[in-house]
Design a protein around this motif. Structure first.
Motif, PDB file in Angstrom:
ATOM      1  N   LEU A 195      14.447  38.399 -18.548  1.00 51.87           N
ATOM      2  CA  LEU A 195      14.020  39.626 -18.971  1.00 51.87           C
ATOM      3  C   LEU A 195      13.019  39.778 -19.961  1.00 51.87           C
ATOM      4  O   LEU A 195      12.790  39.309 -20.752  1.00 51.87           O
ATOM      5  CB  LEU A 195      14.691  40.943 -19.339  1.00 51.87           C
ATOM      6  N   GLY A 196      12.159  39.813 -19.415  1.00 51.38           N
ATOM      7  CA  GLY A 196      10.396  39.742 -20.015  1.00 51.38           C
ATOM      8  C   GLY A 196       9.859  38.616 -20.669  1.00 51.38           C
ATOM      9  O   GLY A 196       9.326  37.704 -21.251  1.00 51.38           O
ATOM     10  N   GLN A 197      10.124  37.811 -19.584  1.00 43.38           N
ATOM     11  CA  GLN A 197      10.107  36.225 -20.080  1.00 43.38           C
ATOM     12  C   GLN A 197       9.324  35.783 -18.063  1.00 43.38           C
ATOM     13  O   GLN A 197       9.428  36.954 -17.226  1.00 43.38           O
ATOM     14  CB  GLN A 197      10.684  35.172 -19.432  1.00 43.38           C
ATOM     15  N   GLY A 198       8.049  35.161 -18.463  1.00 46.36           N
ATOM     16  CA  GLY A 198       7.716  34.357 -16.822  1.00 46.36           C
ATOM     17  C   GLY A 198       9.175  33.380 -16.510  1.00 46.36           C
ATOM     18  O   GLY A 198       9.556  33.178 -16.805  1.00 46.36           O
ATOM     19  N   PRO A 199       8.647  33.455 -15.013  1.00 45.53           N
ATOM     20  CA  PRO A 199       9.691  33.266 -14.183  1.00 45.53           C
ATOM     21  C   PRO A 199      10.054  31.185 -14.396  1.00 45.53           C
ATOM     22  O   PRO A 199       8.686  30.572 -15.046  1.00 45.53           O
ATOM     23  CB  PRO A 199       8.926  32.124 -12.877  1.00 45.53           C
ATOM     24  N   GLU A 200      10.981  30.500 -14.670  1.00 43.04           N
ATOM     25  CA  GLU A 200      11.259  29.022 -15.526  1.00 43.04           C
ATOM     26  C   GLU A 200      11.234  28.687 -13.994  1.00 43.04           C
ATOM     27  O   GLU A 200      12.226  28.789 -12.913  1.00 43.04           O
ATOM     28  CB  GLU A 200      12.380  29.225 -16.375  1.00 43.04           C
ATOM     29  N   PHE A 201      10.748  26.608 -13.477  1.00 40.60           N
ATOM     30  CA  PHE A 201      10.855  26.742 -12.074  1.00 40.60           C
ATOM     31  C   PHE A 201      12.472  25.311 -12.747  1.00 40.60           C
ATOM     32  O   PHE A 201      12.931  25.347 -13.983  1.00 40.60           O
ATOM     33  CB  PHE A 201      10.158  25.238 -12.692  1.00 40.60           C
ATOM     34  N   LEU A 202      13.088  25.594 -11.436  1.00 40.12           N
ATOM     35  CA  LEU A 202      14.317  25.550 -11.578  1.00 40.12           C
ATOM     36  C   LEU A 202      14.483  23.645 -10.577  1.00 40.12           C
ATOM     37  O   LEU A 202      14.756  23.099 -10.664  1.00 40.12           O
ATOM     38  CB  LEU A 202      15.116  25.907 -10.459  1.00 40.12           C
ATOM     39  N   ILE A 203      13.995  24.032  -9.304  1.00 41.43           N
ATOM     40  CA  ILE A 203      13.816  22.566  -8.693  1.00 41.43           C
ATOM     41  C   ILE A 203      12.605  22.574  -7.782  1.00 41.43           C
ATOM     42  O   ILE A 203      12.489  24.670  -6.921  1.00 41.43           O
ATOM     43  CB  ILE A 203      15.539  22.769  -7.903  1.00 41.43           C
ATOM     44  N   TYR A 204      11.954  21.961  -6.575  1.00 46.11           N
ATOM     45  CA  TYR A 204      11.028  22.193  -5.789  1.00 46.11           C
ATOM     46  C   TYR A 204      11.140  21.128  -4.066  1.00 46.11           C
ATOM     47  O   TYR A 204      11.831  20.077  -4.507  1.00 46.11           O
ATOM     48  CB  TYR A 204       9.838  21.578  -6.037  1.00 46.11           C
ATOM     49  N   PHE A 205      11.418  22.073  -3.265  1.00 48.20           N
ATOM     50  CA  PHE A 205      12.044  20.798  -2.171  1.00 48.20           C
ATOM     51  C   PHE A 205      10.725  20.700  -0.903  1.00 48.20           C
ATOM     52  O   PHE A 205       9.677  21.690  -1.302  1.00 48.20           O
ATOM     53  CB  PHE A 205      12.550  21.967  -1.247  1.00 48.20           C
ATOM     54  N   GLN A 206       9.927  19.271  -1.252  1.00 52.25           N
ATOM     55  CA  GLN A 206       9.171  19.455   0.069  1.00 52.25           C
ATOM     56  C   GLN A 206       9.595  18.842   1.711  1.00 52.25           C
ATOM     57  O   GLN A 206      10.670  17.923   1.756  1.00 52.25           O
ATOM     58  CB  GLN A 206       8.510  18.231  -0.384  1.00 52.25           C
ATOM     59  N   GLY A 207      10.149  19.912   2.408  1.00 54.43           N
ATOM     60  CA  GLY A 207      11.028  19.566   3.651  1.00 54.43           C
ATOM     61  C   GLY A 207      12.462  19.191   3.201  1.00 54.43           C
ATOM     62  O   GLY A 207      12.957  20.574   2.666  1.00 54.43           O
ATOM     63  N   THR A 208      13.413  18.562   4.099  1.00 55.77           N
ATOM     64  CA  THR A 208      14.762  18.946   2.935  1.00 55.77           C
ATOM     65  C   THR A 208      15.295  18.339   2.184  1.00 55.77           C
ATOM     66  O   THR A 208      15.851  18.103   0.978  1.00 55.77           O
ATOM     67  CB  THR A 208      15.561  18.152   4.634  1.00 55.77           C
ATOM     68  N   GLY A 209      14.391  17.343   1.865  1.00 51.27           N
ATOM     69  CA  GLY A 209      14.948  17.080  -0.057  1.00 51.27           C
ATOM     70  C   GLY A 209      14.273  17.081  -1.250  1.00 51.27           C
ATOM     71  O   GLY A 209      13.167  17.883  -1.107  1.00 51.27           O
ATOM     72  N   ALA A 210      15.255  17.418  -2.292  1.00 55.14           N
ATOM     73  CA  ALA A 210      14.420  17.888  -3.789  1.00 55.14           C
ATOM     74  C   ALA A 210      13.606  16.909  -3.969  1.00 55.14           C
ATOM     75  O   ALA A 210      13.864  15.804  -4.175  1.00 55.14           O
ATOM     76  CB  ALA A 210      16.076  18.089  -4.032  1.00 55.14           C
ATOM     77  N   ALA A 211      12.644  17.098  -4.218  1.00 49.64           N
ATOM     78  CA  ALA A 211      11.479  16.362  -4.321  1.00 49.64           C
ATOM     79  C   ALA A 211      11.356  16.817  -6.206  1.00 49.64           C
ATOM     80  O   ALA A 211      10.879  15.404  -6.816  1.00 49.64           O
ATOM     81  CB  ALA A 211      10.095  16.793  -4.282  1.00 49.64           C
ATOM     82  N   ASP A 212      11.722  17.703  -6.277  1.00 51.83           N
ATOM     83  CA  ASP A 212      11.845  17.584  -8.356  1.00 51.83           C
ATOM     84  C   ASP A 212      12.519  18.631  -8.589  1.00 51.83           C
ATOM     85  O   ASP A 212      12.418  19.822  -8.160  1.00 51.83           O
ATOM     86  CB  ASP A 212      10.057  18.076  -9.283  1.00 51.83           C
ATOM     87  N   ASP A 213      13.958  17.913  -9.197  1.00 51.79           N
ATOM     88  CA  ASP A 213      15.115  19.226  -9.974  1.00 51.79           C
ATOM     89  C   ASP A 213      14.804  19.010 -11.158  1.00 51.79           C
ATOM     90  O   ASP A 213      16.415  19.357 -11.388  1.00 51.79           O
ATOM     91  CB  ASP A 213      16.205  18.574  -9.139  1.00 51.79           C
ATOM     92  N   SER A 214      14.049  18.703 -11.661  1.00 51.69           N
ATOM     93  CA  SER A 214      14.133  18.566 -13.458  1.00 51.69           C
ATOM     94  C   SER A 214      13.985  19.961 -14.263  1.00 51.69           C
ATOM     95  O   SER A 214      14.956  19.729 -15.505  1.00 51.69           O
ATOM     96  CB  SER A 214      12.746  17.977 -14.211  1.00 51.69           C
ATOM     97  N   GLY A 215      13.905  21.594 -13.445  1.00 53.02           N
ATOM     98  CA  GLY A 215      14.162  21.931 -14.088  1.00 53.02           C
ATOM     99  C   GLY A 215      15.480  22.704 -13.852  1.00 53.02           C
ATOM    100  O   GLY A 215      16.052  23.775 -15.295  1.00 53.02           O
ATOM    101  N   LEU A 216      16.454  22.543 -13.257  1.00 50.19           N
ATOM    102  CA  LEU A 216      18.115  22.998 -13.100  1.00 50.19           C
ATOM    103  C   LEU A 216      18.586  22.137 -14.908  1.00 50.19           C
ATOM    104  O   LEU A 216      18.802  20.961 -14.986  1.00 50.19           O
ATOM    105  CB  LEU A 216      18.799  21.823 -12.343  1.00 50.19           C
ATOM    106  N   PRO A 217      19.152  23.481 -15.161  1.00 43.10           N
ATOM    107  CA  PRO A 217      19.493  23.494 -16.900  1.00 43.10           C
ATOM    108  C   PRO A 217      20.601  22.567 -16.650  1.00 43.10           C
ATOM    109  O   PRO A 217      20.499  22.176 -17.683  1.00 43.10           O
ATOM    110  CB  PRO A 217      19.934  24.716 -16.893  1.00 43.10           C
TER     111      PRO A 217
END
Lengths: 116, 114
Positions: A39-61
């Motif tokens: 609430l009251g915040q901007g979106p916070e990155f969690l994870i990015y997929f390109q196709g089937t693979g998770a290319a960047d999961d650095s935002g998962l807490p």
């Protein structure tokens, strides 16, 4: 055409339970992103997929959070042993996934997760 | 590190103009602007890339100062429909290919009154 859809729109669960949140991206979009918005915040990155693979999961807490996209389309965000601090709106976005389109991201309506 | 947006809130009368700023301490590859209405998904407004390219809606204009790592969104002749929270999302320069990993600011709440 159809936009990004997310289900459920609302999810209320008890502390310690397991939840799954689903995202159906725009057809033909190879890139898919998960964000979390408090609430009251901007979106916070969690994870990015390109196709089937998770290319960047650095935002998962932490390791309670996991996401999959087995066929390169629909994605599921999975949260184990939910905690009250996980309560937020979980947003999914997709893009064509090519540099040419500048990675313009189209967001879904989100899933509001409430952990009691 | 989160970009800083200013002002935090703006109140306008219909027809007035506003500028929303976004500042980062990191070298940026791109800046993305979104508007979000209460309970709805963020809606794309504009992308500005390092090097000067940009893509966005016709009625929206923005600038990106690469030297200062700052971007500004210009809202002219505001309409009631412009009300909402405006977010900038920044993508850092990395050694690899850009893929749109965005860090969002805290938002600027814009209210337009008749």
């Amino acid at each position: 055409g159809a936009g990004v859809s997310q289900t459920p729109s609302n999810k209320v669960t008890e502390k310690g339970k397991y939840v799954e949140l689903r995202c159906d991206p725009i057809s033909g979009h190879t890139a898919l992103y998960w964000y979390r918005q408090s609430l009251g915040q901007g979106p916070e990155f969690l994870i990015y997929f390109q196709g089937t693979g998770a290319a960047d999961d650095s935002g998962l807490p932490n390791d309670r959070f996991f996401a999959v996209r087995p066929e390169g389309s629909v994605s599921t965000l999975k949260i184990q042993r939910t905690e009250r601090g996980d309560s937020a709106v979980y947003l999914c976005a997709s893009s064509l996934g090519t540099v040419i389109d500048y990675n313009e991201q189209f967001f879904g309506p989100g899933t509001r997760l409430t952990v009691l | 590190q989160q970009p800083v947006q200013s002002p935090q809130a703006v109140i306008l009368r219909e027809g007035e103009d506003a500028v929303i700023n976004c500042s980062s301490s990191k070298a940026l590859y791109s800046v993305h602007w979104y508007r979000q209405k209460h309970g709805e998904a963020p809606v794309f407004l504009m992308i500005l890339l390092k090097g000067g390219e940009q893509k966005g809606h016709e009625k929206i204009s923005a600038s990106f100062n690469e030297k200062k790592q700052q971007s500004s969104l210009y809202l002219t002749a505001s309409q009631l429909s412009y009300s909402g929270t405006y977010f900038c999302g920044t993508e850092k320069v990395t050694g690899g290919t850009s893929y749109g990993k965005l860090t969002f600011g805290q938002g600027t709440i814009l209210t337009v009154h008749p």
